[in-house]
Design a protein around this motif. Structure first.
Motif, mmCIF file in Angstrom:
data_model
loop_
_atom_site.group_PDB
_atom_site.id
_atom_site.type_symbol
_atom_site.label_atom_id
_atom_site.label_comp_id
_atom_site.label_asym_id
_atom_site.label_seq_id
_atom_site.Cartn_x
_atom_site.Cartn_y
_atom_site.Cartn_z
ATOM 1 N N LEU A 1 0.842 -1.271 -0.009
ATOM 2 C CA LEU A 1 -0.096 0.017 -0.029
ATOM 3 C C LEU A 1 0.569 1.294 -0.077
ATOM 4 N N LEU A 2 1.990 1.280 0.668
ATOM 5 C CA LEU A 2 3.015 2.320 0.707
ATOM 6 C C LEU A 2 3.470 2.748 -0.695
ATOM 7 N N ILE A 3 3.988 1.448 -1.237
ATOM 8 C CA ILE A 3 4.566 1.631 -2.608
ATOM 9 C C ILE A 3 3.489 2.299 -3.827
ATOM 10 N N ILE A 4 2.259 1.810 -3.724
ATOM 11 C CA ILE A 4 1.333 2.169 -4.441
ATOM 12 C C ILE A 4 0.646 3.680 -4.416
ATOM 13 N N PRO B 1 10.361 -7.619 -8.931
ATOM 14 C CA PRO B 1 9.609 -6.260 -8.285
ATOM 15 C C PRO B 1 8.235 -5.960 -8.719
ATOM 16 N N CYS B 2 7.664 -6.779 -9.966
ATOM 17 C CA CYS B 2 6.386 -6.911 -9.917
ATOM 18 C C CYS B 2 5.683 -7.001 -8.754
ATOM 19 N N LEU B 3 5.832 -7.848 -8.040
ATOM 20 C CA LEU B 3 4.907 -8.223 -6.718
ATOM 21 C C LEU B 3 4.635 -6.951 -5.932
ATOM 22 N N ALA B 4 5.783 -6.061 -5.622
ATOM 23 C CA ALA B 4 5.705 -4.841 -5.070
ATOM 24 C C ALA B 4 4.851 -3.902 -5.744
ATOM 25 N N LYS B 5 4.782 -3.872 -6.935
ATOM 26 C CA LYS B 5 4.205 -2.763 -7.758
ATOM 27 C C LYS B 5 2.970 -3.121 -8.359
ATOM 28 N N SER B 6 2.250 -4.367 -7.945
ATOM 29 C CA SER B 6 1.201 -5.130 -8.377
ATOM 30 C C SER B 6 -0.009 -4.107 -7.843
ATOM 31 N N VAL B 7 -1.059 -4.131 -8.517
ATOM 32 C CA VAL B 7 -2.415 -3.253 -8.175
ATOM 33 C C VAL B 7 -2.897 -4.220 -7.270
ATOM 34 N N THR B 8 -3.634 -3.634 -6.041
ATOM 35 C CA THR B 8 -3.973 -4.131 -4.781
ATOM 36 C C THR B 8 -5.499 -3.950 -4.523
ATOM 37 N N ASP B 9 -6.083 -3.252 -5.318
ATOM 38 C CA ASP B 9 -7.670 -3.065 -5.267
ATOM 39 C C ASP B 9 -8.583 -4.289 -5.633
ATOM 40 N N ASP B 10 -8.224 -5.417 -5.869
ATOM 41 C CA ASP B 10 -8.940 -6.506 -5.830
ATOM 42 C C ASP B 10 -8.243 -7.717 -5.402
ATOM 43 N N ASN C 1 -8.724 -10.766 -5.661
ATOM 44 C CA ASN C 1 -8.755 -11.942 -6.667
ATOM 45 C C ASN C 1 -7.640 -12.004 -7.634
ATOM 46 N N LEU C 2 -6.894 -10.660 -7.820
ATOM 47 C CA LEU C 2 -5.935 -10.430 -8.895
ATOM 48 C C LEU C 2 -4.612 -10.912 -8.318
ATOM 49 N N ILE C 3 -4.097 -11.978 -9.087
ATOM 50 C CA ILE C 3 -2.961 -12.526 -8.765
ATOM 51 C C ILE C 3 -1.667 -11.710 -8.787
ATOM 52 N N PRO C 4 -1.061 -11.381 -7.823
ATOM 53 C CA PRO C 4 0.240 -10.374 -8.170
ATOM 54 C C PRO C 4 1.262 -11.030 -8.690
ATOM 55 N N ASN C 5 2.376 -10.271 -8.936
ATOM 56 C CA ASN C 5 3.512 -10.631 -9.699
ATOM 57 C C ASN C 5 3.227 -11.292 -11.061
ATOM 58 N N ASP C 6 2.425 -10.661 -11.701
ATOM 59 C CA ASP C 6 2.444 -11.213 -13.264
ATOM 60 C C ASP C 6 2.462 -10.169 -14.256
#
Length: 650
Positions: free
Chosen positions: A7-10, A542-551, A553-558
């Motif tokens: 959340l801090l990064i986003i 780094p995609c993990l930390a920069k992934s969208v977080t508002d859903d 169900n979305l799989i991070p680090n993709d």
């Protein structure tokens, strides 16, 4: 702790819209250009640009004094005082270092820049430009790189396509003005990709909304629009679109993929001694039909008016359409596309000749790969263009997008279909063609055959392939679960010893030695590029930390990598990373960290790893999502969807 970190990064990402920019000097070797064969030109209309003036031959005139409209904002914009804009832009120049040359990364975001649309990628678009100083600062841990502006009125980026190409631009055809303005016309949206010219002075901008077919030219120094062309409309189901366009090796033309029109079209470029563009002409004699019964129902046009700097756009229409070039047959007597009535020859498997990414070579051949399989090699400088090589779908499988020439080898790929039928396809294949094998005459079919550099044994038997499995691959596109593959985008190393072939579903890169075809691999999901998708977040990329977080169900680090470019010194590859709301190829293109991926190349070009993500965002676009086959039916607000990233030397 992990959630708080995400959340801090986003939260550090500045929401669209925001503006900013500097201009930098261009230092590039200029190649001389020669005229194309335009004998028999008739029925022309043109606009030529000088310093602040415009003159039209025979039909209309433009004063070139109007400024860009303030459009669809509702949000406060920062201003630069006009009287001081030149001083501001000059003072921001950066000295180019020989060991670490300056560059810019230009990213094409397909999302809408106009709110309230009912579909993704239909009106406006965003262009994100990052200077290498900002990129290097981000890599050093000093905060996110800031996007540059494209207009003197705005202090920050990203750039709105309707600021670069104002909505009040007037459409002009061979017979004069049509009475329509850009805002009256459909399909100006979905910035799909850009490519810089050989002179490193201009980029083409390809807007891919079906029915649109707009190609812009932008000055890389000032970021201002130079020209806007609309391709021909054909009697096909979706009429026209420009998927991508490519510069000829000498910069004397742009070769355009009119995908939904099933045609290749040409824009002639005139240049001065310094490489500066002096004329832009849509050449009707350079239109070549690929489908069955190609009929032009609306001719190509250009646009007049002033860009954001108050300077006039240039453009013209020249030549005449050729009945022969729009015919159904190849020189060998086969149907260009299966199903024509004028040939008794057997079918070739070229069942759907939508041109995907036609690749021009240094030998002035054009390799046109078709979405339904098969390939045609054209002479792109001839008027009309003509076929000099043809391949059936078994010899060259369909739906690839990516090619690069190394020496005399032209490498091209095959991937999955962009249409709905591609949702259970899996394809990763790389071919090599000998560019010396073609002349002004035409070769027999499938001659010479391409070399198969690599063909994944798990490829489905689709789009011409017969060497894989007959079983559809129904594993979807979820990261860490799917076994599907999709070859998309390719580049070479700076020493041209290796090519890097990207897989946008599996988030891996296959690397091949250009002489031995020995294969190496790396992934874009682990910190070291070797560990796949590690469960330990400390080992994740780094995609993990920069992934969208508002859903949730979305799989991070993709990352879902797409089109790309490499830095001038070859140390980095910059690749467009798709978002959770994919505008195109939704069954294969959903990602979690939209923006630009920074890949560091290692082991003399054999390996690499994703070391950072320059995140992009767009929550102004509120359009609903279509069904995302095999992915997550995303419910969040993020609409940014970067399809392409290129590098422009500064």
């Amino acid at each position: 702790m992990k959630a708080a970190l995400l959340l801090l990064i986003i939260s550090t990402l500045t929401p669209f819209p925001f503006r900013g920019g500097v201009a930098h000097s261009v230092h590039a070797a200029i190649k001389p250009t020669g005229p194309l064969d335009n004998s028999g030109i008739s029925g022309t209309s043109s606009t030529s640009a000088t310093s602040g003036t415009s003159a039209t031959s025979g039909t209309s005139t433009t004063s070139g004094t109007s400024s860009a409209n303030e459009i669809h904002r509702g949000l406060k914009k920062s201003k630069i005082h006009k009287g001081s804009k030149n001083k501001k832009w000059k003072s921001s120049k950066t000295t180019k270092s020989q060991s670490s040359p300056s560059f810019e990364v230009w990213a094409s975001d397909q999302s809408n820049s106009v709110p309230g649309q009912q579909s993704l990628g239909v009106k406006g678009s965003l262009l994100w430009i990052f200077h290498s100083d900002g990129v290097k600062s981000q890599l050093a841990g000093n905060g996110d790189a800031a996007p540059l502006s494209c207009t003197p009125e705005n202090a920050n980026g990203p750039c709105d396509a309707f600021d670069v190409f104002p909505q009040d631009l007037a459409q002009v055809g061979a017979d004069g003005p049509t009475g329509k303005k850009l805002n009256d016309l459909q399909g100006f949206g979905r910035l799909h990709g850009m490519l810089v010219d050989p002179q490193n002075l201009y980029v083409n901008a390809n807007f891919f909304t079906p029915g649109g077919a707009y190609i812009g030219i932008i000055n890389v120094e000032t970021k201002e629009a130079v020209s806007l062309i609309r391709l021909s409309k054909f009697d096909t189901e979706k009429e026209r679109s420009v998927h991508m366009s490519f510069w000829l090796e000498d910069g004397s033309a742009i070769l355009c993929s009119n995908l939904h029109g099933k045609a290749i079209e040409r824009i002639n470029i005139g240049r001065g001694a310094s490489g500066k563009i002096t004329s832009v002409a849509f050449d009707r004699s350079g239109t070549f039909g690929l489908g069955t019964n190609n009929v032009v129902v609306e001719e190509g046009t250009f646009f007049q008016g002033s860009n954001a700097f108050g300077r006039p756009l240039m453009g013209s229409v020249v030549g005449e359409y050729s009945r022969a070039a729009l015919g159904d047959l190849t020189p060998n007597g086969y149907c260009k596309e299966d199903g024509c009535l004028s040939s008794s020859m057997p079918a070739t498997g070229r069942v759907n000749n939508v041109p995907i990414c036609p690749i021009p070579s240094k030998g002035d051949n054009l390799y046109v790969n078709n979405g339904g399989g098969g390939l045609l090699v054209l002479n792109p400088k001839a008027s009309p263009m003509n076929i000099i090589g043809e391949y059936d779908s078994k010899t060259f499988n369909g739906a690839g997008c990516g090619g690069i020439q190394v020496g005399q080898q032209v490498f091209m790929n095959a991937g999955v279909s962009a249409g709905a039928s591609g949702f259970n396809q899996s394809t990763l294949t790389v071919y090599s063609f000998d560019d010396r094998a073609y002349s002004n005459s035409f070769n027999p079919p499938n001659d010479p055959p391409p070399k198969i550099v690599f063909k994944d044994p798990t490829n489905t038997n689709t789009i011409g392939n017969v060497d894989g499995t007959d079983i559809p691959n129904n594993t979807g596109q979820l990261a860490g679960i799917t076994t599907r593959r999709d070859a998309h985008a390719m580049t070479d190393t700076v020493d041209q010893k290796h090519i890097h072939q990207f897989d946008r579903i599996r988030n891996v890169v296959e690397v091949f030695d250009v002489e031995t075809y020995k294969r190496f691999s790396y992934d874009l999901t682990s910190k070291n590029g070797r560990s796949g998708r590690p469960d330990d977040p400390n080992k994740a990329g780094p995609c993990l930390a920069k992934s969208v977080t508002d859903d949730p169900n979305l799989i991070p680090n993709d990352p879902s990598p797409d089109l790309l470019g490499k830095s001038p010194n070859g140390k980095y590859i910059f690749v467009g990373l798709r978002g959770p709301a994919p505008v195109s190829v939704a069954h294969s293109g959903q990602g979690s960290c939209p923006g630009v991926g920074v890949i560091e190349i290692s082991e003399d070009g054999k390996r690499g790893k994703l070391i950072d993500v320059i995140r992009t965002t767009n929550t102004i676009d509120t359009s609903p999502l279509p069904s995302i086959l095999g992915g997550v039916q995303y419910t969040g607000a993020e609409r940014s969807d970067v399809h392409s990233a290129i590098v422009v030397s500064r």
